[in-house]
Design a protein around this motif. Structure first.
Motif, PDB file in Angstrom:
ATOM      1  N   ASP A  54      53.519  52.780  26.767  1.00  0.00           N
ATOM      2  CA  ASP A  54      53.820  53.844  26.190  1.00  0.00           C
ATOM      3  C   ASP A  54      54.372  54.835  26.676  1.00  0.00           C
ATOM      4  O   ASP A  54      55.135  56.019  26.091  1.00  0.00           O
ATOM      5  CB  ASP A  54      52.937  54.591  25.429  1.00  0.00           C
ATOM      6  N   CYS A  55      54.501  54.768  27.924  1.00  0.00           N
ATOM      7  CA  CYS A  55      55.292  55.138  29.478  1.00  0.00           C
ATOM      8  C   CYS A  55      57.051  55.590  28.500  1.00  0.00           C
ATOM      9  O   CYS A  55      57.913  54.487  28.099  1.00  0.00           O
ATOM     10  CB  CYS A  55      55.625  55.308  30.249  1.00  0.00           C
ATOM     11  N   PRO A  56      57.456  57.283  28.666  1.00  0.00           N
ATOM     12  CA  PRO A  56      58.759  56.949  28.114  1.00  0.00           C
ATOM     13  C   PRO A  56      59.935  56.198  29.897  1.00  0.00           C
ATOM     14  O   PRO A  56      59.430  56.572  30.878  1.00  0.00           O
ATOM     15  CB  PRO A  56      58.895  58.465  28.801  1.00  0.00           C
ATOM     16  N   LEU A  57      61.305  56.313  28.705  1.00  0.00           N
ATOM     17  CA  LEU A  57      62.135  55.235  30.287  1.00  0.00           C
ATOM     18  C   LEU A  57      63.057  56.255  29.668  1.00  0.00           C
ATOM     19  O   LEU A  57      63.321  56.865  29.182  1.00  0.00           O
ATOM     20  CB  LEU A  57      62.594  54.149  28.937  1.00  0.00           C
ATOM     21  N   VAL A  58      64.092  56.152  31.108  1.00  0.00           N
ATOM     22  CA  VAL A  58      65.206  56.790  31.807  1.00  0.00           C
ATOM     23  C   VAL A  58      66.226  55.859  31.450  1.00  0.00           C
ATOM     24  O   VAL A  58      66.122  54.931  32.543  1.00  0.00           O
ATOM     25  CB  VAL A  58      64.971  57.216  33.083  1.00  0.00           C
ATOM     26  N   ASP A  59      66.656  55.962  30.475  1.00  0.00           N
ATOM     27  CA  ASP A  59      68.846  55.714  30.877  1.00  0.00           C
ATOM     28  C   ASP A  59      68.911  56.705  31.497  1.00  0.00           C
ATOM     29  O   ASP A  59      69.290  57.466  31.685  1.00  0.00           O
ATOM     30  CB  ASP A  59      68.570  55.009  29.274  1.00  0.00           C
ATOM     31  N   GLU A  60      70.698  56.357  31.573  1.00  0.00           N
ATOM     32  CA  GLU A  60      71.778  56.462  32.502  1.00  0.00           C
ATOM     33  C   GLU A  60      71.378  58.200  31.492  1.00  0.00           C
ATOM     34  O   GLU A  60      72.370  59.306  31.936  1.00  0.00           O
ATOM     35  CB  GLU A  60      72.942  55.915  31.705  1.00  0.00           C
ATOM     36  N   HIS A  61      71.665  57.560  30.289  1.00  0.00           N
ATOM     37  CA  HIS A  61      72.084  59.447  29.783  1.00  0.00           C
ATOM     38  C   HIS A  61      70.622  59.846  29.969  1.00  0.00           C
ATOM     39  O   HIS A  61      71.043  61.372  30.272  1.00  0.00           O
ATOM     40  CB  HIS A  61      72.273  58.976  28.103  1.00  0.00           C
ATOM     41  N   SER A  62      69.565  60.181  29.284  1.00  0.00           N
ATOM     42  CA  SER A  62      68.664  61.122  29.176  1.00  0.00           C
ATOM     43  C   SER A  62      68.642  61.163  31.055  1.00  0.00           C
ATOM     44  O   SER A  62      68.213  62.319  31.870  1.00  0.00           O
ATOM     45  CB  SER A  62      67.180  59.918  29.612  1.00  0.00           C
ATOM     46  N   ALA A  63      68.719  59.857  32.066  1.00  0.00           N
ATOM     47  CA  ALA A  63      69.090  60.668  33.577  1.00  0.00           C
ATOM     48  C   ALA A  63      70.231  62.078  33.423  1.00  0.00           C
ATOM     49  O   ALA A  63      69.732  62.767  34.547  1.00  0.00           O
ATOM     50  CB  ALA A  63      69.052  59.618  34.402  1.00  0.00           C
ATOM     51  N   HIS A  64      71.036  61.599  33.046  1.00  0.00           N
ATOM     52  CA  HIS A  64      72.254  62.743  33.252  1.00  0.00           C
ATOM     53  C   HIS A  64      71.476  63.952  32.328  1.00  0.00           C
ATOM     54  O   HIS A  64      72.041  65.382  33.428  1.00  0.00           O
ATOM     55  CB  HIS A  64      73.367  62.116  32.537  1.00  0.00           C
ATOM     56  N   VAL A  65      70.821  63.800  31.777  1.00  0.00           N
ATOM     57  CA  VAL A  65      70.370  65.304  30.887  1.00  0.00           C
ATOM     58  C   VAL A  65      69.584  65.344  31.570  1.00  0.00           C
ATOM     59  O   VAL A  65      69.947  66.988  32.498  1.00  0.00           O
ATOM     60  CB  VAL A  65      70.430  64.944  29.858  1.00  0.00           C
ATOM     61  N   LEU A  66      68.398  65.281  32.496  1.00  0.00           N
ATOM     62  CA  LEU A  66      67.469  65.965  33.093  1.00  0.00           C
ATOM     63  C   LEU A  66      68.250  66.513  34.649  1.00  0.00           C
ATOM     64  O   LEU A  66      67.900  67.433  35.114  1.00  0.00           O
ATOM     65  CB  LEU A  66      66.599  64.455  33.511  1.00  0.00           C
ATOM     66  N   ARG A  67      69.017  65.437  35.388  1.00  0.00           N
ATOM     67  CA  ARG A  67      69.687  65.987  36.420  1.00  0.00           C
ATOM     68  C   ARG A  67      70.355  67.593  36.005  1.00  0.00           C
ATOM     69  O   ARG A  67      70.460  68.346  36.793  1.00  0.00           O
ATOM     70  CB  ARG A  67      70.712  65.102  36.485  1.00  0.00           C
ATOM     71  N   GLU A  68      70.862  67.882  35.325  1.00  0.00           N
ATOM     72  CA  GLU A  68      71.800  68.970  34.199  1.00  0.00           C
ATOM     73  C   GLU A  68      70.842  70.336  33.690  1.00  0.00           C
ATOM     74  O   GLU A  68      71.102  70.923  34.345  1.00  0.00           O
ATOM     75  CB  GLU A  68      72.699  68.669  34.110  1.00  0.00           C
ATOM     76  N   ASN A  69      69.636  69.764  33.636  1.00  0.00           N
ATOM     77  CA  ASN A  69      68.240  70.800  32.908  1.00  0.00           C
ATOM     78  C   ASN A  69      67.536  71.511  34.035  1.00  0.00           C
ATOM     79  O   ASN A  69      67.089  70.649  34.463  1.00  0.00           O
ATOM     80  CB  ASN A  69      68.139  69.715  31.898  1.00  0.00           C
ATOM     81  N   ILE A  70      68.024  72.690  34.603  1.00  0.00           N
ATOM     82  CA  ILE A  70      67.508  72.941  35.254  1.00  0.00           C
ATOM     83  C   ILE A  70      66.233  73.550  35.382  1.00  0.00           C
ATOM     84  O   ILE A  70      65.173  73.723  35.949  1.00  0.00           O
ATOM     85  CB  ILE A  70      68.011  75.315  34.560  1.00  0.00           C
ATOM     86  N   ASP A  71      65.813  73.756  33.558  1.00  0.00           N
ATOM     87  CA  ASP A  71      63.914  73.645  33.943  1.00  0.00           C
ATOM     88  C   ASP A  71      63.574  72.590  33.644  1.00  0.00           C
ATOM     89  O   ASP A  71      62.836  72.517  34.830  1.00  0.00           O
ATOM     90  CB  ASP A  71      63.781  73.800  32.151  1.00  0.00           C
ATOM     91  N   ALA A  72      64.236  71.145  33.491  1.00  0.00           N
ATOM     92  CA  ALA A  72      63.504  69.905  34.108  1.00  0.00           C
ATOM     93  C   ALA A  72      63.519  69.730  34.969  1.00  0.00           C
ATOM     94  O   ALA A  72      62.778  69.214  35.710  1.00  0.00           O
ATOM     95  CB  ALA A  72      64.383  68.661  33.249  1.00  0.00           C
ATOM     96  N   ARG A  73      64.597  69.941  36.620  1.00  0.00           N
ATOM     97  CA  ARG A  73      64.383  69.727  37.598  1.00  0.00           C
ATOM     98  C   ARG A  73      63.793  71.184  37.971  1.00  0.00           C
ATOM     99  O   ARG A  73      63.240  70.435  39.298  1.00  0.00           O
ATOM    100  CB  ARG A  73      65.589  70.318  38.311  1.00  0.00           C
ATOM    101  N   GLN A  74      63.296  71.969  37.607  1.00  0.00           N
ATOM    102  CA  GLN A  74      62.019  73.085  38.565  1.00  0.00           C
ATOM    103  C   GLN A  74      60.704  72.089  37.726  1.00  0.00           C
ATOM    104  O   GLN A  74      60.105  72.361  38.791  1.00  0.00           O
ATOM    105  CB  GLN A  74      62.363  73.779  37.232  1.00  0.00           C
ATOM    106  N   ARG A  75      60.800  71.337  36.828  1.00  0.00           N
ATOM    107  CA  ARG A  75      59.696  70.583  36.358  1.00  0.00           C
ATOM    108  C   ARG A  75      59.474  69.395  37.165  1.00  0.00           C
ATOM    109  O   ARG A  75      57.801  69.493  37.639  1.00  0.00           O
ATOM    110  CB  ARG A  75      59.455  70.983  35.008  1.00  0.00           C
ATOM    111  N   MET A  76      60.384  68.881  37.220  1.00  0.00           N
ATOM    112  CA  MET A  76      60.158  67.294  38.642  1.00  0.00           C
ATOM    113  C   MET A  76      60.313  67.908  40.106  1.00  0.00           C
ATOM    114  O   MET A  76      59.235  67.310  40.818  1.00  0.00           O
ATOM    115  CB  MET A  76      61.685  67.558  38.666  1.00  0.00           C
ATOM    116  N   HIS A  77      60.673  69.154  40.496  1.00  0.00           N
ATOM    117  CA  HIS A  77      60.112  69.712  42.138  1.00  0.00           C
ATOM    118  C   HIS A  77      59.265  69.838  41.581  1.00  0.00           C
ATOM    119  O   HIS A  77      58.124  69.254  42.796  1.00  0.00           O
ATOM    120  CB  HIS A  77      60.996  70.763  42.253  1.00  0.00           C
TER     121      HIS A  77
END
Length: 175
Positions: A54-77
């Motif tokens: 049931d876990c989420p998947l990262v496709d090429e589009h979502s990877a791009h969005v996550l790399r560009e989203n400052i908030d998502a990058r902060q949370r991943m950090h």
């Protein structure tokens, strides 16, 4: 349409148990160790998990969005830093993982052969790269390899998986 992983890292979503990113970050080491369905949300991949389908998947589009989203990058950090501490490392200001003497008992938690945290390490390395954290993935890899070799807890096969997660193309299979 927004993917589940983008919603989760964007503070708009929860995992299948209703937990948010912030709740996962606040988990104790004991809770992180005991909850085997958390790591797939903390460090999402491009492949379905056999442990948590049931876990989420990262496709090429979502990877791009996550790399560009400052908030998502902060949370991943923050996830990267939290998982490093779980394993007994601190992430210094240069993005390098260093053993923390005050967290030595955390390293002992995964310094046993065939430990399930070895699989978590593989996942974390690749997920860091999917989010664009190449330097952190490399220094994390170096720190865990050195620690695992010193403690003799990892097999050559495990070390090879970690290297594969670090060096193979982003969307190549980890299996």
């Amino acid at each position: 349409m927004t993917s589940r992983v983008v919603e989760f890292y964007g503070h708009e979503g929860t995992d299948s148990q209703g937990r948010t990113v912030l709740e996962m970050l606040a988990m104790t080491d004991r809770e992180l160790e005991a909850n085997h369905d958390v790591i797939q949300w903390m460090f999402p991949l491009h492949e379905t998990s056999s442990v948590n389908p049931d876990c989420p998947l990262v496709d090429e589009h979502s990877a791009h969005v996550l790399r560009e989203n400052i908030d998502a990058r902060q949370r991943m950090h923050e996830m990267i830093t939290r998982f490093g501490r779980f394993l007994g490392f601190e992430l210094d200001e240069d993005g390098v993982f260093v053993p923390d003497k005050s967290l030595a008992s955390n390293r002992e938690n995964w310094h046993s052969p065939m430990n399930h945290n070895h699989l978590r390490i593989t996942r974390a390395i690749r997920s860091m790269r999917l989010f664009g954290f190449e330097n952190e993935a490399r220094t994390f890899y170096e720190a865990v390899c050195q620690s695992a070799i010193e403690s003799q807890c990892a097999t050559e096969r495990t070390l090879a998986y970690w290297k594969q997660a670090l060096e193979d193309p982003l969307f190549a299979s980890l299996r």
